[in-house]
Design an enzyme around this catalytic site. Structure first.
Site, PDB file in Angstrom:
ATOM      1  N   ASN A  94      33.147  35.222  45.103  1.00 15.83           N
ATOM      2  CA  ASN A  94      32.746  35.183  46.513  1.00 15.83           C
ATOM      3  C   ASN A  94      31.616  36.174  46.742  1.00 15.83           C
ATOM      4  O   ASN A  94      31.682  37.315  46.277  1.00 15.83           O
ATOM      5  CB  ASN A  94      33.938  35.525  47.415  1.00 15.83           C
ATOM      6  CG  ASN A  94      35.053  34.500  47.312  1.00 15.83           C
ATOM      7  OD1 ASN A  94      34.798  33.307  47.155  1.00 15.83           O
ATOM      8  ND2 ASN A  94      36.296  34.960  47.396  1.00 15.83           N
TER       9      ASN A  94
ATOM     10  N   HIS B 238      37.686  35.622  40.486  1.00 19.35           N
ATOM     11  CA  HIS B 238      39.027  35.113  40.753  1.00 19.35           C
ATOM     12  C   HIS B 238      39.372  34.071  39.699  1.00 19.35           C
ATOM     13  O   HIS B 238      38.549  33.202  39.389  1.00 19.35           O
ATOM     14  CB  HIS B 238      39.082  34.417  42.120  1.00 19.35           C
ATOM     15  CG  HIS B 238      38.866  35.309  43.291  1.00 19.35           C
ATOM     16  ND1 HIS B 238      39.906  35.806  44.050  1.00 19.35           N
ATOM     17  CD2 HIS B 238      37.733  35.789  43.855  1.00 19.35           C
ATOM     18  CE1 HIS B 238      39.411  36.548  45.048  1.00 19.35           C
ATOM     19  NE2 HIS B 238      38.101  36.547  44.946  1.00 19.35           N
TER      20      HIS B 238
ATOM     21  N   ASP C 110      46.223  39.264  41.687  1.00 17.81           N
ATOM     22  CA  ASP C 110      45.786  39.416  43.069  1.00 17.81           C
ATOM     23  C   ASP C 110      47.013  39.661  43.951  1.00 17.81           C
ATOM     24  O   ASP C 110      48.048  39.008  43.801  1.00 17.81           O
ATOM     25  CB  ASP C 110      45.036  38.154  43.534  1.00 17.81           C
ATOM     26  CG  ASP C 110      44.266  38.380  44.821  1.00 17.81           C
ATOM     27  OD1 ASP C 110      43.026  38.333  44.781  1.00 17.81           O
ATOM     28  OD2 ASP C 110      44.918  38.602  45.866  1.00 17.81           O
TER      29      ASP C 110
ATOM     30  N   VAL D  82      35.928  42.534  49.168  1.00 12.83           N
ATOM     31  CA  VAL D  82      35.860  43.783  48.406  1.00 12.83           C
ATOM     32  C   VAL D  82      34.493  43.869  47.718  1.00 12.83           C
ATOM     33  O   VAL D  82      34.180  43.043  46.852  1.00 12.83           O
ATOM     34  CB  VAL D  82      36.987  43.867  47.355  1.00 12.83           C
ATOM     35  CG1 VAL D  82      36.873  45.153  46.547  1.00 12.83           C
ATOM     36  CG2 VAL D  82      38.360  43.774  48.028  1.00 12.83           C
TER      37      VAL D  82
ATOM     38  N   HIS E 221      34.018  40.674  41.364  1.00  7.06           N
ATOM     39  CA  HIS E 221      35.225  40.275  40.640  1.00  7.06           C
ATOM     40  C   HIS E 221      35.253  38.766  40.521  1.00  7.06           C
ATOM     41  O   HIS E 221      34.754  38.057  41.402  1.00  7.06           O
ATOM     42  CB  HIS E 221      36.489  40.778  41.360  1.00  7.06           C
ATOM     43  CG  HIS E 221      36.477  40.526  42.829  1.00  7.06           C
ATOM     44  ND1 HIS E 221      35.733  41.300  43.703  1.00  7.06           N
ATOM     45  CD2 HIS E 221      37.081  39.585  43.585  1.00  7.06           C
ATOM     46  CE1 HIS E 221      35.897  40.852  44.938  1.00  7.06           C
ATOM     47  NE2 HIS E 221      36.699  39.795  44.895  1.00  7.06           N
TER      48      HIS E 221
HETATM   49  P1  AMP Z   1      37.157  38.723  47.791  1.00  8.60           P
HETATM   50  O1  AMP Z   1      37.522  38.138  49.116  1.00  8.60           O
HETATM   51  O2  AMP Z   1      36.496  37.733  46.869  1.00  8.60           O
HETATM   52  O3  AMP Z   1      36.373  40.014  47.926  1.00  8.60           O
HETATM   53  O4  AMP Z   1      38.520  39.039  47.066  1.00  8.60           O
HETATM   54  C1  AMP Z   1      39.217  40.240  47.217  1.00  8.60           C
HETATM   55  C2  AMP Z   1      40.588  39.998  46.680  1.00  8.60           C
HETATM   56  O5  AMP Z   1      41.199  41.226  46.408  1.00  8.60           O
HETATM   57  C3  AMP Z   1      41.497  39.224  47.628  1.00  8.60           C
HETATM   58  O6  AMP Z   1      41.919  38.001  47.004  1.00  8.60           O
HETATM   59  C4  AMP Z   1      42.655  40.180  47.850  1.00  8.60           C
HETATM   60  O7  AMP Z   1      43.908  39.539  47.953  1.00  8.60           O
HETATM   61  C5  AMP Z   1      42.564  41.076  46.634  1.00  8.60           C
HETATM   62  N1  AMP Z   1      43.158  42.396  46.785  1.00  8.60           N
HETATM   63  C6  AMP Z   1      42.990  43.249  47.834  1.00  8.60           C
HETATM   64  N2  AMP Z   1      43.679  44.385  47.619  1.00  8.60           N
HETATM   65  C7  AMP Z   1      44.299  44.240  46.413  1.00  8.60           C
HETATM   66  C8  AMP Z   1      45.177  45.069  45.645  1.00  8.60           C
HETATM   67  N3  AMP Z   1      45.538  46.303  46.055  1.00  8.60           N
HETATM   68  N4  AMP Z   1      45.632  44.601  44.456  1.00  8.60           N
HETATM   69  C9  AMP Z   1      45.279  43.365  44.048  1.00  8.60           C
HETATM   70  N5  AMP Z   1      44.442  42.539  44.710  1.00  8.60           N
HETATM   71  C10 AMP Z   1      43.973  42.968  45.892  1.00  8.60           C
END
Ligand code: AMP
Length: 114
Positions: free
Chosen positions: A87, A102, A30, A96, A100
């Site tokens: 989430n 975490h 992440d 996003v 996914h």
């Molecule tokens: P969520 O809030 O559960 O949708 O998690 C999205 C996650 O994607 C967050 O923890 C971000 O830090 C992570 N994220 C966003 N952009 C990137 C990236 N380019 N590479 C790796 N992780 C990312």
């Protein structure tokens, strides 16, 4: 249709630190770690969020959890422990819209989460 952020990472259009890949999913670090270890396990085919998963997603959803545990063993933090988080939606903190898992580890995690 435009690609999700994680599809662009899958296709190496955006760089990421990969730790695992197979035919069905990817796992990478992440970019904004919330713990010393913070990985994301992402299906190669988009499921928008767990609330939109369907019966035919059962196998890939199980696979993501097994891969999370496999990566925990591979990276050496399985014994100390780790947390898996998905989430969903605004109150869940989803940012996003490409499902996914975490994987958080490397320190004592608190409960309840914030
Ligand atoms: P969520 O809030 O559960 O949708 O998690 C999205 C996650 O994607 C967050 O923890 C971000 O830090 C992570 N994220 C966003 N952009 C990137 C990236 N380019 N590479 C790796 N992780 C990312």
């Amino acid at each position: 249709m435009s690609k999700t952020l994680f599809e662009k990472i899958r296709d190496r259009e955006i760089p990421a630190a990969f730790v695992y890949e197979d035919d069905r999913c990817i796992c990478f670090k992440d970019i904004g770690p919330q713990a010393p270890v913070h990985l994301l396990v992402v299906p190669k085919t988009v499921i928008v969020r767990i609330n939109e998963a369907v019966e035919s997603d059962e196998s890939i959803l199980g696979h993501l959890l097994l891969v999370a545990a496999k990566v925990a063993r591979q990276e050496g933090f399985a014994e100390d422990g780790f947390r898996l988080v998905i989430n969903n939606g605004p109150h869940g903190g989803e940012a996003v819209p490409h499902l996914h898992v975490h994987v958080l580890a490397g320190r004592q995690l608190e409960w309840p989460p914030g």
